[in-house]
Design an enzyme around this catalytic site. Structure first.
Site, PDB file in Angstrom:
ATOM      1  N   HIS A   4       8.703 -16.502  14.203  1.00 41.71           N
ATOM      2  CA  HIS A   4       9.655 -15.541  14.686  1.00 41.71           C
ATOM      3  C   HIS A   4      10.116 -15.843  16.218  1.00 41.71           C
ATOM      4  CE1 HIS A   4       6.969 -13.795  11.558  1.00 41.71           C
ATOM      5  NE2 HIS A   4       8.076 -13.020  11.429  1.00 41.71           N
TER       6      HIS A   4
ATOM      7  N   GLY B  33      -0.294  -8.023  14.159  1.00 44.00           N
ATOM      8  CA  GLY B  33       0.592  -8.436  13.098  1.00 44.00           C
ATOM      9  C   GLY B  33       0.818  -7.395  12.285  1.00 44.00           C
ATOM     10  N   PRO B  34      -0.223  -6.606  11.774  1.00 44.92           N
ATOM     11  CA  PRO B  34       0.162  -5.421  11.133  1.00 44.92           C
ATOM     12  C   PRO B  34       0.591  -4.372  12.241  1.00 44.92           C
ATOM     13  CG  PRO B  34      -2.270  -6.062  10.757  1.00 44.92           C
ATOM     14  CD  PRO B  34      -1.756  -6.807  12.010  1.00 44.92           C
ATOM     15  N   LEU B  35       2.106  -4.033  11.928  1.00 44.96           N
ATOM     16  CA  LEU B  35       2.714  -3.116  12.956  1.00 44.96           C
ATOM     17  C   LEU B  35       2.083  -1.947  13.367  1.00 44.96           C
ATOM     18  CD1 LEU B  35       6.256  -4.350  11.982  1.00 44.96           C
ATOM     19  CD2 LEU B  35       5.013  -5.219  13.900  1.00 44.96           C
TER      20      LEU B  35
ATOM     21  N   ILE C  72      16.983  -3.816  16.299  1.00 44.06           N
ATOM     22  CA  ILE C  72      16.988  -4.907  15.062  1.00 44.06           C
ATOM     23  C   ILE C  72      15.716  -5.031  14.648  1.00 44.06           C
ATOM     24  CG2 ILE C  72      17.132  -7.343  14.424  1.00 44.06           C
ATOM     25  CD1 ILE C  72      20.008  -6.475  15.017  1.00 44.06           C
TER      26      ILE C  72
ATOM     27  N   HIS D  44      15.209 -13.081  13.867  1.00 48.19           N
ATOM     28  CA  HIS D  44      14.052 -12.465  13.813  1.00 48.19           C
ATOM     29  C   HIS D  44      12.774 -13.348  13.206  1.00 48.19           C
ATOM     30  CE1 HIS D  44      10.635  -9.475  12.707  1.00 48.19           C
ATOM     31  NE2 HIS D  44      10.690 -10.402  11.705  1.00 48.19           N
TER      32      HIS D  44
ATOM     33  N   ARG E 242     -25.748  13.429   6.228  1.00 44.59           N
ATOM     34  CA  ARG E 242     -24.961  13.621   7.492  1.00 44.59           C
ATOM     35  C   ARG E 242     -25.746  14.255   8.575  1.00 44.59           C
ATOM     36  NH1 ARG E 242     -21.474  19.212   6.824  1.00 44.59           N
ATOM     37  NH2 ARG E 242     -22.752  20.179   5.293  1.00 44.59           N
TER      38      ARG E 242
ATOM     39  N   SER F  24     -18.645  19.094  10.635  1.00 45.48           N
ATOM     40  CA  SER F  24     -18.935  18.613   9.217  1.00 45.48           C
ATOM     41  C   SER F  24     -19.542  17.398   9.377  1.00 45.48           C
ATOM     42  CB  SER F  24     -17.490  18.458   8.340  1.00 45.48           C
ATOM     43  OG  SER F  24     -16.902  19.758   8.241  1.00 45.48           O
TER      44      SER F  24
ATOM     45  N   GLU G  84      -6.782  10.385  11.607  1.00 43.32           N
ATOM     46  CA  GLU G  84      -8.041   9.340  11.181  1.00 43.32           C
ATOM     47  C   GLU G  84      -7.734   7.704  11.413  1.00 43.32           C
ATOM     48  OE1 GLU G  84      -6.536  11.566   9.174  1.00 43.32           O
ATOM     49  OE2 GLU G  84      -8.066  13.056   8.972  1.00 43.32           O
TER      50      GLU G  84
ATOM     51  N   HIS H  59     -19.498  13.637   3.407  1.00 40.28           N
ATOM     52  CA  HIS H  59     -18.926  14.199   2.112  1.00 40.28           C
ATOM     53  C   HIS H  59     -18.803  13.019   1.222  1.00 40.28           C
ATOM     54  CE1 HIS H  59     -18.865  17.268   5.041  1.00 40.28           C
ATOM     55  NE2 HIS H  59     -18.578  17.966   4.425  1.00 40.28           N
TER      56      HIS H  59
ATOM     57  N   HIS I  36     -11.094  15.655  -2.268  1.00 41.98           N
ATOM     58  CA  HIS I  36     -12.025  15.403  -1.104  1.00 41.98           C
ATOM     59  C   HIS I  36     -13.034  14.543  -1.546  1.00 41.98           C
ATOM     60  CE1 HIS I  36      -9.590  18.215   1.266  1.00 41.98           C
ATOM     61  NE2 HIS I  36     -10.380  18.241   2.013  1.00 41.98           N
TER      62      HIS I  36
ATOM     63  N   ARG J 221     -23.177  15.502   1.651  1.00 43.11           N
ATOM     64  CA  ARG J 221     -22.917  16.689   2.415  1.00 43.11           C
ATOM     65  C   ARG J 221     -24.179  17.600   1.667  1.00 43.11           C
ATOM     66  NH1 ARG J 221     -21.274  21.802  -0.016  1.00 43.11           N
ATOM     67  NH2 ARG J 221     -20.571  23.208   1.548  1.00 43.11           N
TER      68      ARG J 221
HETATM   69  C1  LIG Z   1       2.339  -3.014   8.811  1.00 41.48           C
HETATM   70  C2  LIG Z   1       3.479  -4.154   8.549  1.00 41.48           C
HETATM   71  N1  LIG Z   1       4.639  -3.858   7.781  1.00 41.48           N
HETATM   72  C3  LIG Z   1       5.360  -4.752   7.791  1.00 41.48           C
HETATM   73  C4  LIG Z   1       5.242  -5.780   8.398  1.00 41.48           C
HETATM   74  C5  LIG Z   1       6.302  -6.939   8.332  1.00 41.48           C
HETATM   75  N2  LIG Z   1       7.183  -7.105   9.385  1.00 41.48           N
HETATM   76  C6  LIG Z   1       6.917  -7.847  10.336  1.00 41.48           C
HETATM   77  S1  LIG Z   1       8.270  -7.911  11.606  1.00 41.48           S
HETATM   78  C7  LIG Z   1       8.808  -6.648  11.001  1.00 41.48           C
HETATM   79  C8  LIG Z   1      10.231  -6.120  11.596  1.00 41.48           C
HETATM   80  C9  LIG Z   1       9.731  -5.532  12.828  1.00 41.48           C
HETATM   81  O1  LIG Z   1      10.860  -5.031  13.519  1.00 41.48           O
HETATM   82  P1  LIG Z   1      10.457  -5.241  15.181  1.00 41.48           P
HETATM   83  O2  LIG Z   1       9.431  -4.641  15.704  1.00 41.48           O
HETATM   84  O3  LIG Z   1      11.726  -4.249  15.801  1.00 41.48           O
HETATM   85  O4  LIG Z   1      10.531  -6.562  15.561  1.00 41.48           O
HETATM   86  P2  LIG Z   1      12.066  -7.706  16.048  1.00 41.48           P
HETATM   87  O5  LIG Z   1      12.671  -7.788  14.712  1.00 41.48           O
HETATM   88  O6  LIG Z   1      12.683  -6.616  16.935  1.00 41.48           O
HETATM   89  O7  LIG Z   1      11.390  -8.726  16.491  1.00 41.48           O
HETATM   90  C10 LIG Z   1       8.256  -6.271   9.698  1.00 41.48           C
HETATM   91  C11 LIG Z   1       8.606  -5.397   8.915  1.00 41.48           C
HETATM   92  C12 LIG Z   1       4.394  -6.004   9.240  1.00 41.48           C
HETATM   93  N3  LIG Z   1       3.980  -7.024  10.023  1.00 41.48           N
HETATM   94  N4  LIG Z   1       3.173  -4.972   9.450  1.00 41.48           N
HETATM   95 MG   LIG Z   2      13.230  -4.661  16.877  1.00 43.75          MG
END
Ligand SMILES: Cc1ncc(C[n+]2csc(CCOP(=O)(O)OP(=O)(O)O)c2C)c(N)n1
Ligand SMILES: [Mg+2]
Length: 657
Positions: free
Chosen positions: A28, A117-119, A187, A260, A353, A380, A407, A457, A469, A516
């Site tokens: 990227h 990485g997981p946004l 973007i 991107h 608990r 709880s 959570e 629980h 639940h 519980r």
């Molecule tokens: C939870 C999650 N969902 C989807 C993705 C796949 N993904 C990676 S980058 C991206 C777009 C991110 O947009 P932005 O943060 O604006 O990054 P830019 O394009 O500006 O670099 C997605 C959907 C991910 N990495 N994590």
């Molecule tokens: Mg962006």
């Protein structure tokens, strides 16, 4: 600092990024190229880190929440002179065996503060880091803990639901040492953000109590002024919206989603070099640019050395260093052992608990750096112990977090609390809502962070609240995850053992699944050994040859014990195995496992789905558990209704043998 030098410092990031992505033919480039100016100003004029001592406790934290822009982080580390980030690593971006993984992985290279990485995870983890900083600052003083947490976040991180929890929490807590630089480039992958959002992000942050500043992300002095302004108000966190152009410098592609997540191509790269005025060959950085970046490292090193002298002699800092190196836990095993002895004698009938809270009284009295919390279920989950106080703006020395009904944010914050160093976090919610935490739990496991999830629980045994639940598949789904210990203790003694293991764990998170409903003490014979450490053990052995082995967890161990008594009355020898942790049992030697499981037919008893039991049960076996969602009724009726009873176990045993 002349602007010409800073321009080249930023262009070095852009060049390394586009060349590494091109070489890998994947990655990227857009985000690092767009945020190169912001990152350069942040590091050049503000951040204190020391590449020669990357774990220095009072360093500033930098979290690249937009983890797809990993080349930004790797370029920074290379230019700053981190010894494990030489040019070979950059040339081999995204290749097997190199530290430069597709997304930044905690533990792969030094200085990577967290896996992203997981946004949305990065910004939320950073909230935990910023909490830790304020807590420790309040406890140990400026001479020991006094740093900043900086985040670069993209549009994506701010769209993710978890960001709402994190932002809300940070604003409420007044985390003034947290500064988020938003890559406001409008973007994402599918195109312009106008395809998918109309949110006024600045208004959203302001509504949560943040200071909000907006700036041209390519005007370095303006970025610097914004950071200075952010730091001047320590009463609240700051968002700096940095209007930036994705893929900055690429004449035909900048400002579009084309930059991107795909290489720019040789032709566009050549045009970009010309446009940026960067005549150097791929992977070539001129000495003056290196030395400018190394100057930042030298400043950090000096700061680190000054801190070392200062912190060592600061009053009370011994406790800080014991928390950092883990020796704060030294007294725990002895305390738990003597507590277990008393439990076996008293044999209380309590919900696990409640047993967890009783064990926590011992743990928290012995280990001073425990930090508890709950996602609005304190009464709880029973996560609060005597003497704990709530962390807040006004009480930053508090060691209990009122996470609110958040959570996922709680779980990510716990990762950040641990990653910061010096804190052993635990947090509670209902086990059914483990699913709400799952994105962050997965990162706890992937990063190897020994945080503790207190999930109460834990079955249909919770009764009247009903199927929404009642966890049915959560235990199996957590057991499916690598590197996490899922504990389901049967009584107060096992619960104490679970807590000992969770707190002493160094690289594996723990989930404690707790009842519980009240459960009798089954371990009435005291053992100094922690039997839960073996994952499963024989709780009731037979006099003669085993006819059947009953294996159960948690609240169902009592049912298995009752079934064994009934079978004994009919002349059938049933052994009972308590299996509080499948993962630890799987790690035992074959000989031990064979001895515990025996060769007689086996019956598994757990008020959950069967998935995951196959390995323990083998062919000649039966399973008594759930194969549907639960129902709303008093717990004893539910156990009858779903057929999870001693009589059902007896019948299954007779059918088998
Ligand atoms: C939870 C999650 N969902 C989807 C993705 C796949 N993904 C990676 S980058 C991206 C777009 C991110 O947009 P932005 O943060 O604006 O990054 P830019 O394009 O500006 O670099 C997605 C959907 C991910 N990495 N994590
Ligand atoms: Mg962006």
């Amino acid at each position: 600092m002349s602007n010409a030098t800073e321009n080249n410092m930023a262009n070095a990031i852009r060049a390394l990024t586009m060349d590494a992505v091109q070489a890998a033919n994947s990655g990227h480039p857009g985000m690092p190229m767009g945020m190169a100016d912001v990152a350069t100003v942040l590091f050049n004029r503000f951040i204190n880190i020391d590449p020669s001592s990357p774990k220095w406790a009072d360093r500033d934290r930098f979290v690249l929440s937009a983890g797809h822009g990993s080349m930004l982080l790797y370029s920074l580390h290379h230019l700053l002179g981190y010894p494990d980030m030489d040019m070979d690593q950059i040339r081999n971006f995204r290749q097997m065996g190199y530290r430069t993984a597709g997304h930044p992985e905690y533990g792969h290279a030094t200085g990577i503060e967290t896996t992203t990485g997981p946004l949305g995870q990065g910004i939320s983890t950073a909230v935990g880091m910023a909490i830790a900083e304020r807590m420790q600052n309040a406890k140990f003083g400026d001479d020991v803990v006094d740093h900043w947490t900086y985040v670069i976040s993209g549009d994506g991180c701010l769209m993710e639901g978890i960001s709402h929890e994190a932002i809300d929490m940070a604003g409420h807590m007044g985390l003034g040492r947290l500064i988020v630089m938003w890559d406001d480039n409008s973007i994402t992958i599918d195109g312009g953000t106008d395809l998918s959002t109309s949110t006024d992000q600045q208004a959203r942050f302001a509504a949560a109590g943040w200071q909000v500043i907006s700036v041209d992300g390519h005007d370095k002095d303006a970025v610097a002024s914004a950071i200075t302004q952010a730091r001047s108000d320590e009463s609240r966190p700051t968002l700096i919206a940095c209007k930036a152009i994705i893929g900055f410098g690429a004449p035909n592609k900048q400002g579009t989603s084309a930059t991107h997540g795909a290489p720019l191509g040789d032709e566009e790269i050549a045009l970009t070099r010309a446009a940026l005025g960067w005549p150097h060959a791929a992977f070539e950085i001129p000495d003056d640019v290196y030395s400018a970046w190394h100057g930042i490292a030298a400043r950090g090193k000096a700061a680190r050395k000054a801190w070392e002298t200062r912190a060592k002699t600061a009053p009370g800092s011994a406790e800080f260093f014991a928390a950092l190196d883990g020796s704060s836990r030294d007294g725990l095993s002895a305390a738990i052992t003597s507590y277990k002895k008393q439990l076996s004698a008293d044999a209380p009938k309590v919900a696990t608990r409640k047993a967890s809270q009783m064990a926590l009284e011992v743990v928290n009295a012995t280990v001073p750096n425990m930090v508890g919390g709950s996602a609005d279920l304190t009464g709880s989950n029973l996560t609060l112990t005597s003497g704990m106080t709530g962390f807040s703006k006004d009480n930053p020395a508090g060691n209990y977090l009122y996470y609110g009904v958040r959570e996922h944010g709680m779980a990510a914050a716990m990762n950040g609390l641990w990653l910061h160093g010096g804190i052993l976090p635990y947090g509670g919610t209902f086990l059914a809502f483990a699913d709400y935490c799952r994105g962050a739990i997965r990162l706890s496991a992937l990063m190897g962070l020994p945080v503790t999830y207190v999930m109460t629980h834990d079955s249909i045994g919770l009764g009247e609240d009903g199927p929404t639940h009642q966890p049915v598949e959560q235990v199996a789904s957590l057991r499916a995850m690598p590197n996490i210990n899922v504990f389901r203790p049967a009584d107060a003694v096992e619960t104490a053992e679970c807590w000992e293991l969770a707190v002493l764990s160094n690289a594996t998170p723990s989930v404690l699944c707790l009842s519980r409903q009240g459960l009798p003490t089954l371990r009435t014979d005291h053992t100094a050994d922690n039997l839960t450490a073996k994952g499963a053990y024989v709780l009731r052995e037979t006099d003669g040859k085993r006819d059947v082995t009953l294996i159960a967890t948690g609240s169902e161990v009592e049912i298995a014990m009752n079934a064994a008594e009934k079978l004994a009355a009919d002349g059938i020898n049933a052994a009972v195995v308590s299996a509080p942790c499948f993962e630890l049992f799987a790690a035992q030697e074959t000989g031990y496992r064979r001895q515990v499981l025996g060769s007689a037919p086996r019956i598994g008893v757990e008020a959950m789905v069967k998935q995951g039991w196959g390995e323990l049960l083998g062919d000649n076996s039966a399973f008594i558990g759930m194969n549907s969602f639960g129902a709303s009724a008093p717990a004893p009726q539910l156990y009858e209704h779903f057929g999870i009873t001693a009589d059902a176990v007896v019948k299954a045993a007779k059918d088998l043998i």
